[in-house]
Design a protein around this motif. Structure first.
Motif, mmCIF file in Angstrom:
data_model
loop_
_atom_site.group_PDB
_atom_site.id
_atom_site.type_symbol
_atom_site.label_atom_id
_atom_site.label_comp_id
_atom_site.label_asym_id
_atom_site.label_seq_id
_atom_site.Cartn_x
_atom_site.Cartn_y
_atom_site.Cartn_z
ATOM 1 N N THR A 361 -23.799 28.448 -7.853
ATOM 2 C CA THR A 361 -23.718 29.479 -8.878
ATOM 3 C C THR A 361 -22.352 29.419 -9.555
ATOM 4 N N THR A 362 -22.326 29.674 -10.846
ATOM 5 C CA THR A 362 -21.058 29.700 -11.576
ATOM 6 C C THR A 362 -20.922 31.009 -12.337
ATOM 7 N N VAL A 363 -19.694 31.458 -12.538
ATOM 8 C CA VAL A 363 -19.400 32.555 -13.450
ATOM 9 C C VAL A 363 -18.290 32.049 -14.363
ATOM 10 N N LEU A 403 -18.556 28.509 -8.451
ATOM 11 C CA LEU A 403 -17.523 28.108 -9.395
ATOM 12 C C LEU A 403 -17.074 29.325 -10.190
ATOM 13 N N VAL A 404 -15.790 29.624 -10.113
ATOM 14 C CA VAL A 404 -15.200 30.725 -10.877
ATOM 15 C C VAL A 404 -14.387 30.100 -12.002
ATOM 16 N N GLY A 405 -14.803 30.351 -13.232
ATOM 17 C CA GLY A 405 -14.188 29.675 -14.370
ATOM 18 C C GLY A 405 -12.678 29.735 -14.408
ATOM 19 N N GLU A 406 -12.105 30.903 -14.052
ATOM 20 C CA GLU A 406 -10.650 31.034 -14.103
ATOM 21 C C GLU A 406 -10.215 32.244 -13.299
ATOM 22 N N ILE A 407 -9.144 32.095 -12.535
ATOM 23 C CA ILE A 407 -8.536 33.246 -11.863
ATOM 24 C C ILE A 407 -7.491 33.821 -12.809
ATOM 25 N N ARG A 408 -7.803 35.002 -13.360
ATOM 26 C CA ARG A 408 -6.933 35.590 -14.372
ATOM 27 C C ARG A 408 -6.128 36.777 -13.866
ATOM 28 N N ASP A 409 -6.628 37.433 -12.820
ATOM 29 C CA ASP A 409 -5.969 38.662 -12.388
ATOM 30 C C ASP A 409 -6.039 38.778 -10.876
ATOM 31 N N GLU A 410 -5.378 39.805 -10.366
ATOM 32 C CA GLU A 410 -5.279 40.002 -8.920
ATOM 33 C C GLU A 410 -6.640 40.242 -8.285
ATOM 34 N N THR A 412 -9.712 39.308 -9.276
ATOM 35 C CA THR A 412 -10.508 38.081 -9.228
ATOM 36 C C THR A 412 -9.970 37.129 -8.155
ATOM 37 N N ALA A 413 -8.637 37.020 -8.059
ATOM 38 C CA ALA A 413 -8.019 36.135 -7.064
ATOM 39 C C ALA A 413 -8.407 36.545 -5.652
ATOM 40 N N ARG A 414 -8.322 37.834 -5.364
ATOM 41 C CA ARG A 414 -8.635 38.313 -4.013
ATOM 42 C C ARG A 414 -10.097 38.077 -3.656
ATOM 43 N N ILE A 415 -11.001 38.378 -4.589
ATOM 44 C CA ILE A 415 -12.433 38.196 -4.312
ATOM 45 C C ILE A 415 -12.742 36.719 -4.089
ATOM 46 N N ALA A 416 -12.179 35.823 -4.929
ATOM 47 C CA ALA A 416 -12.454 34.394 -4.817
ATOM 48 C C ALA A 416 -11.943 33.842 -3.490
ATOM 49 N N ILE A 417 -10.720 34.213 -3.105
ATOM 50 C CA ILE A 417 -10.156 33.698 -1.860
ATOM 51 C C ILE A 417 -10.892 34.268 -0.646
ATOM 52 N N GLN A 418 -11.285 35.522 -0.718
ATOM 53 C CA GLN A 418 -12.065 36.103 0.376
ATOM 54 C C GLN A 418 -13.420 35.424 0.505
ATOM 55 N N ALA A 419 -14.030 35.070 -0.637
ATOM 56 C CA ALA A 419 -15.305 34.355 -0.608
ATOM 57 C C ALA A 419 -15.139 32.995 0.064
ATOM 58 N N GLY A 423 -17.242 31.708 4.226
ATOM 59 C CA GLY A 423 -18.358 30.774 4.316
ATOM 60 C C GLY A 423 -18.845 30.187 3.018
ATOM 61 N N HIS A 424 -18.097 30.320 1.924
ATOM 62 C CA HIS A 424 -18.509 29.746 0.645
ATOM 63 C C HIS A 424 -17.506 28.678 0.208
ATOM 64 N N VAL A 425 -17.997 27.660 -0.474
ATOM 65 C CA VAL A 425 -17.127 26.709 -1.155
ATOM 66 C C VAL A 425 -16.843 27.279 -2.538
ATOM 67 N N VAL A 426 -15.579 27.543 -2.830
ATOM 68 C CA VAL A 426 -15.187 28.150 -4.101
ATOM 69 C C VAL A 426 -14.403 27.125 -4.918
ATOM 70 N N LEU A 427 -14.872 26.868 -6.127
ATOM 71 C CA LEU A 427 -14.187 25.988 -7.070
ATOM 72 C C LEU A 427 -13.662 26.851 -8.200
ATOM 73 N N THR A 428 -12.374 26.747 -8.511
ATOM 74 C CA THR A 428 -11.823 27.617 -9.546
ATOM 75 C C THR A 428 -10.606 26.973 -10.195
ATOM 76 N N THR A 429 -10.127 27.582 -11.280
ATOM 77 C CA THR A 429 -8.976 27.052 -12.009
ATOM 78 C C THR A 429 -7.855 28.080 -12.037
ATOM 79 N N LEU A 430 -6.645 27.552 -12.263
ATOM 80 C CA LEU A 430 -5.449 28.394 -12.271
ATOM 81 C C LEU A 430 -4.459 27.759 -13.243
ATOM 82 N N HIS A 431 -3.722 28.595 -13.966
ATOM 83 C CA HIS A 431 -2.722 28.077 -14.906
ATOM 84 C C HIS A 431 -1.369 27.950 -14.213
ATOM 85 N N THR A 432 -1.077 26.772 -13.688
ATOM 86 C CA THR A 432 0.238 26.479 -13.114
ATOM 87 C C THR A 432 0.630 25.058 -13.516
#
Length: 572
Positions: A361-363, A403-410, A412-419, A423-432
């Motif tokens: 699934t992607t968002v 797949l989370v299109g972009e981590i933009r805020d706190e 979204t970051a917390r939910i993605a990392i907790q996921a 037990g989930h494979v999380v693919l995401t992007t970050l501006h660094t």
């Protein structure tokens, strides 16, 4: 004795029809072709009959009917008129000479400036040396001594397309007040208003050239239109001041923005079709001192499927990346600036993991590529569907890969990392800027260090560099300064510029990768500084962005100047 095609010509010249004998006159085209064995008497008689009924030129009929090659006809025409013949497919063309003649004039006259032959003389290619009007017009328009050479008609048309494909000639015309919607931007005949035609033409040309965005920039005396092609801005058109308001209004109407509001910024989205394929354009309008600036970002929604091997990673980096995405859970981050290919990298990972045993699934904002077998959700902030809200709902459906299109805020970051932790494979992007600094960025966003240490599998930093044009790249021996970067390489390649690459020396882009698996000592250094994490990653064998770029230089894929431009002077 053989003819130009290598045919035995002992029996030539054959008897000619009486109409081909013209005493004390220029030799006839048909006679020359018969002499050289390019056609038979029967073929020529048939072509002359069609010439009388159709009104077409003899050479045109012979080529169209496949009776004689275009090059052979052009050579005969050159001899007939006492001119030189040129094989245009092998000729070196001076872009400066081409720029002397606007595209609409060149196409109307069937002529292309090739090169300067002196300070005030110019060589021009034509396929019809009988066009006296074109000769007079060219001499008058250019004010130079003209030297004509004859080329095949097909070669001339193909070369005109190549020479003028990177520029758009704009004529100032009266612009009606009424506009109609755009269906397919390539369909210029469906829209009558010059502003609509021009807007469609500019967008179509940018998409055709692979541009990532188009900038309509108001100036004191008109509007400059530039496109970012292969990551570098290129000027594509100058719009007269009188057309500027109409072009701006047209673009705002396409984006469903308020055309009466010119004092505040606006943004929106345009959905169009190009060649039958759906494309999204993100539109941003900004008031300036000379009018409204409009920027369109081009987002292709077509189903472009690319696998991990096609990303072009080094073997070691690719192996580390695949190990990370094959883990049963954990996060894989792609980082870099906007437009550095992060989404493409994560889509390749999705493609690798896409099978019947997993739910993917992607968002995203927006959905850039549609992948069969993947559930894709598009963010809609106006309707309340944000990244964070979409994530919370999606997690209740228990996906295997997210797949989370972009981590933009706190949040979204917390939910993605907790996921990733649960037990989930999380693919995401970050501006660094690089892989090591992503850890500090997530810490700054409020993600607990213990969660980061337990959930992040791998961080991939990347950039896009321009590929050298294979038609004009040239070898050279690196100097002493360059050997400081590539001491183990005796030959490098650099850009030269040709018609195929619009004189830039580059065509297309290639990715540079910095793949940092978060394992061993790096996992224990989650609380450390970016410098310490970077040093540990290099010690563990990570190739930096600069080192990966030098790999491309050695392979002749890109140039050292381009890698330096993209990576800068930073080691990290």
């Amino acid at each position: 004795m053989t003819d130009r095609r290598g045919v035995e010509a002992a029996s030539f010249p054959p008897p000619l029809p009486p109409e081909l004998y013209v005493p004390d006159a220029r030799p006839q085209l048909g006679a020359l072709l018969l002499r050289d064995g390019a056609l038979t008497v029967e073929q020529l008689e048939w072509a002359l009959l069609e010439k009388e009924t159709s009104g077409k030129r003899l050479g045109e009929i012979l080529v169209d009917r496949g009776l004689a090659p275009g090059a052979i006809v052009a050579q005969a025409l050159a001899e007939q008129h006492g001119l030189a013949y040129l094989d245009l497919s092998r000729a070196e063309i001076d872009p400066g000479a081409v720029n002397l003649l606007p595209e609409n004039v060149a196409r109307r006259l069937g002529a292309l400036p090739i090169r300067y032959t002196g300070d005030d003389s110019l060589q021009i290619a034509v396929s019809d040396p009988t066009n006296v009007l074109a000769s007079d017009d060219l001499r008058l328009a250019l004010g130079l001594t003209i030297e004509f050479v004859v080329v095949a008609a097909g070669d001339l048309q193909r070369t005109l397309d190549r020479c003028y494909r990177n520029t758009i000639h704009v004529d100032a015309e009266t612009v009606p007040d009424e506009y109609t919607p755009v269906d397919d931007v390539r369909d210029g005949t469906a829209q009558s208003a010059p502003a609509i035609k021009l807007a469609n033409q500019l967008i179509s040309k940018a998409i055709e050239e692979g541009a990532s965005d188009i900038h309509f920039e108001p100036q004191a005396h008109g509007m400059v239109v530039r496109a970012r092609i292969d990551g570098v801005m290129r000027r594509v058109a100058d719009v007269p001041k009188g057309l500027q308001p109409a072009i701006t209004s047209r673009l705002k109407i396409m984006g469903e923005l308020d055309i009466a509001e010119r004092r505040v910024p606006q943004d929106g989205r345009i959905s169009i079709r190009y060649g039958g394929m759906p494309i999204d354009l993100r539109i941003a309008v900004l008031p300036t001192t000379h009018g409204e600036q409009v920027v369109l970002r081009i987002l292709h929604r077509a189903s472009g499927r690319i696998g991990v091997p096609e990303l072009g990673m080094s073997p070691a980096a690719e192996a580390a990346f695949i190990r990370a995405i094959k883990q049963p859970y954990g996060a894989v981050l792609a980082c870099g600036p906007t437009g550095s290919g992060k989404t493409t990298t994560l889509y390749a990972a999705l493609e690798y993991l896409n099978d019947d045993e997993r739910v993917l699934t992607t968002v995203e904002d927006p959905v850039e590529y549609q992948i069969p077998g993947v559930i894709q959700v598009e963010v809609n902030s106006r309707a309340g569907l944000t990244f964070a809200r979409g994530l919370r709902t999606i997690l209740r459906s228990d996906p295997d890969v997210l797949l989370v299109g972009e981590i933009r805020d706190e949040e979204t970051a917390r939910i993605a990392i907790q996921a990733a932790m649960t037990g989930h494979v999380v693919l995401t992007t970050l501006h660094t800027h690089n892989a090591a600094s992503s850890i500090a960025r997530l810490r700054d966003m409020g993600v607990e260090q213990s969660l980061l240490a337990a959930s992040v599998n791998c961080i991939v930093a990347q950039r896009l560099a321009r590929r050298l044009c294979l038609d004009c790249r040239e070898e050279y021996a690196p100097n002493a300064e360059e050997r400081a970067d590539v001491s183990d390489c005796d030959v490098l390649y650099r850009s030269r510029g040709c018609l195929e690459c619009a004189g830039t020396g580059y065509r297309g882009r290639v990715a540079l990768y910095e793949v940092m698996p978060v394992v061993g000592r790096i996992r224990r250094l989650i609380e450390a500084s970016t410098e310490e994490i970077f040093a540990a990653a290099v010690e563990a064998g990570m190739a930096t962005l600069r080192e990966d770029g030098l790999r491309l230089c050695r392979a002749g894929i890109s140039s050292l100047d381009e890698i330096r431009r993209v990576t800068g002077d930073r080691l990290m």
